[in-house]
Design a protein around this motif. Structure first.
Motif, PDB file in Angstrom:
ATOM      1  N   ILE A   1      45.435  39.163  40.318  1.00  0.00           N
ATOM      2  CA  ILE A   1      45.697  38.590  38.992  1.00  0.00           C
ATOM      3  C   ILE A   1      46.399  37.228  39.132  1.00  0.00           C
ATOM      4  O   ILE A   1      46.210  36.330  38.315  1.00  0.00           O
ATOM      5  CB  ILE A   1      46.534  39.558  38.118  1.00  0.00           C
ATOM      6  N   LEU A   2      47.209  37.098  40.194  1.00  0.00           N
ATOM      7  CA  LEU A   2      47.922  35.832  40.415  1.00  0.00           C
ATOM      8  C   LEU A   2      46.935  34.694  40.646  1.00  0.00           C
ATOM      9  O   LEU A   2      47.089  33.601  40.092  1.00  0.00           O
ATOM     10  CB  LEU A   2      48.880  35.964  41.600  1.00  0.00           C
TER      11      LEU A   2
ATOM     12  N   GLN B   1      43.978  34.553  39.637  1.00  0.00           N
ATOM     13  CA  GLN B   1      43.233  34.285  38.391  1.00  0.00           C
ATOM     14  C   GLN B   1      43.917  33.172  37.589  1.00  0.00           C
ATOM     15  O   GLN B   1      43.270  32.407  36.884  1.00  0.00           O
ATOM     16  CB  GLN B   1      43.177  35.553  37.522  1.00  0.00           C
ATOM     17  N   PHE B   2      45.269  33.126  37.691  1.00  0.00           N
ATOM     18  CA  PHE B   2      46.028  32.118  36.954  1.00  0.00           C
ATOM     19  C   PHE B   2      46.512  30.979  37.856  1.00  0.00           C
ATOM     20  O   PHE B   2      47.383  30.191  37.461  1.00  0.00           O
ATOM     21  CB  PHE B   2      47.222  32.774  36.243  1.00  0.00           C
ATOM     22  N   GLY B   3      46.002  30.927  39.043  1.00  0.00           N
ATOM     23  CA  GLY B   3      46.343  29.840  39.965  1.00  0.00           C
ATOM     24  C   GLY B   3      47.775  29.909  40.464  1.00  0.00           C
ATOM     25  O   GLY B   3      48.394  28.877  40.738  1.00  0.00           O
ATOM     26  N   ILE B   4      48.315  31.136  40.562  1.00  0.00           N
ATOM     27  CA  ILE B   4      49.701  31.298  41.018  1.00  0.00           C
ATOM     28  C   ILE B   4      49.688  31.574  42.518  1.00  0.00           C
ATOM     29  O   ILE B   4      48.988  32.488  42.974  1.00  0.00           O
ATOM     30  CB  ILE B   4      50.389  32.464  40.273  1.00  0.00           C
ATOM     31  N   PRO B   5      50.447  30.790  43.287  1.00  0.00           N
ATOM     32  CA  PRO B   5      50.486  31.047  44.736  1.00  0.00           C
ATOM     33  C   PRO B   5      51.028  32.454  45.034  1.00  0.00           C
ATOM     34  O   PRO B   5      51.939  32.910  44.352  1.00  0.00           O
ATOM     35  CB  PRO B   5      51.449  29.974  45.267  1.00  0.00           C
ATOM     36  N   GLN B   6      50.456  33.108  46.011  1.00  0.00           N
ATOM     37  CA  GLN B   6      50.820  34.494  46.343  1.00  0.00           C
ATOM     38  C   GLN B   6      52.267  34.608  46.804  1.00  0.00           C
ATOM     39  O   GLN B   6      52.897  35.646  46.624  1.00  0.00           O
ATOM     40  CB  GLN B   6      49.893  35.016  47.449  1.00  0.00           C
TER      41      GLN B   6
ATOM     42  N   ASN C   1      38.814  46.484  37.445  1.00  0.00           N
ATOM     43  CA  ASN C   1      38.651  47.157  38.744  1.00  0.00           C
ATOM     44  C   ASN C   1      39.240  46.322  39.875  1.00  0.00           C
ATOM     45  O   ASN C   1      39.891  46.852  40.774  1.00  0.00           O
ATOM     46  CB  ASN C   1      37.169  47.438  39.011  1.00  0.00           C
ATOM     47  N   GLN C   2      39.029  45.013  39.769  1.00  0.00           N
ATOM     48  CA  GLN C   2      39.539  44.098  40.798  1.00  0.00           C
ATOM     49  C   GLN C   2      41.068  44.150  40.828  1.00  0.00           C
ATOM     50  O   GLN C   2      41.678  44.194  41.904  1.00  0.00           O
ATOM     51  CB  GLN C   2      39.062  42.685  40.467  1.00  0.00           C
ATOM     52  N   ILE C   3      41.677  44.161  39.626  1.00  0.00           N
ATOM     53  CA  ILE C   3      43.149  44.215  39.546  1.00  0.00           C
ATOM     54  C   ILE C   3      43.658  45.560  40.047  1.00  0.00           C
ATOM     55  O   ILE C   3      44.678  45.634  40.730  1.00  0.00           O
ATOM     56  CB  ILE C   3      43.613  43.942  38.095  1.00  0.00           C
TER      57      ILE C   3
END
Lengths: 67, 148
Positions: A21-22, A24-29, A12-14
């Motif tokens: 989701i980014l 969640q994996f520590g990916i900078p926006q 639901n969040q995604i």
């Protein structure tokens, strides 16, 4: 993730905010616009290995994608 | 009330198992061991042209040969600790084995060589020929008819 409720919450969040989701994996926006940059970020931080990347590329090539 | 044996006939308490049985128990576990991935043993990575090689991503401190599927070229791509990529381009030529093979001397080729005995016989024949020629020249100068 074994808890179904937790999984539904994540889906639901995604749905509501795909960019989440980014985080969640520590990916900078700011990398979100370029998939190459995201993969390079994951490689640089050891979140995916070179072998995993090579395998993924091989799989994509076998499916007809031109790399 | 008499209770029968609730365990199957083949049951043996742990610790009394025969070595053969232990082997049977251990065998499936050994088969479940993960097999190494094929790509790790065969790290041949194909790219399409120089642009494909340039866009191929590498982890920091990695070197990977990238094979061009369009030409006889290998791109040796490396990254330093900061992830900065560099690339060496190698053009290779496939050797044609039929034209570059050096003939290896075999037993059959030995027939082409002259032995010492054959050489001495040949020398004798030459000397005889020369002598007979000298004799005929001498006979001609004396006005006598040639023997030959």
């Amino acid at each position: 993730m074994n808890n179904p409720l937790q999984m539904i919450q994540m889906v639901n969040q995604i749905k509501n905010n795909p960019m989440s989701i980014l985080s969640q994996f520590g990916i900078p926006q700011n990398l979100s616009n370029n998939p190459q940059d995201i993969i390079q970020h994951l490689l640089n931080n050891g979140q995916i290995s070179q072998d995993q990347y090579n395998n993924a590329i091989k799989q994509a090539q076998s499916m007809g994608f031109k790399i | 009330m008499a209770y029968g044996n609730i365990f199957p006939a083949s049951y043996q308490p742990l610790g009394y198992q025969q070595p053969q049985q232990m082997q049977q128990i251990q065998q499936p576990q050994m088969m479940q061991q993960p097999q190494p991935q094929l790509s790790q043993n065969n790290p041949m990575v194909w790219v399409q042209g120089e642009t494909g090689a340039k866009s191929y991503l590498l982890a920091p401190n990695t070197t990977l040969p990238l094979w061009d599927s369009e030409s006889q070229t290998i791109y040796l791509k490396s990254t330093d600790a900061s992830g900065m990529p560099s690339m060496k381009i190698i053009d290779y030529v496939i050797r044609d084995t039929t034209t570059t093979q050096v003939p290896i001397p075999t037993e059959n080729n030995n027939n082409n060589f002259v032995t010492h005995e054959e050489l001495k016989e040949f020398e004798k024949k030459i000397i005889e020929e020369v002598k007979s020629h000298e004799q005929s020249v001498a006979d001609d100068s004396d006005g006598k008819p040639n023997k030959k």
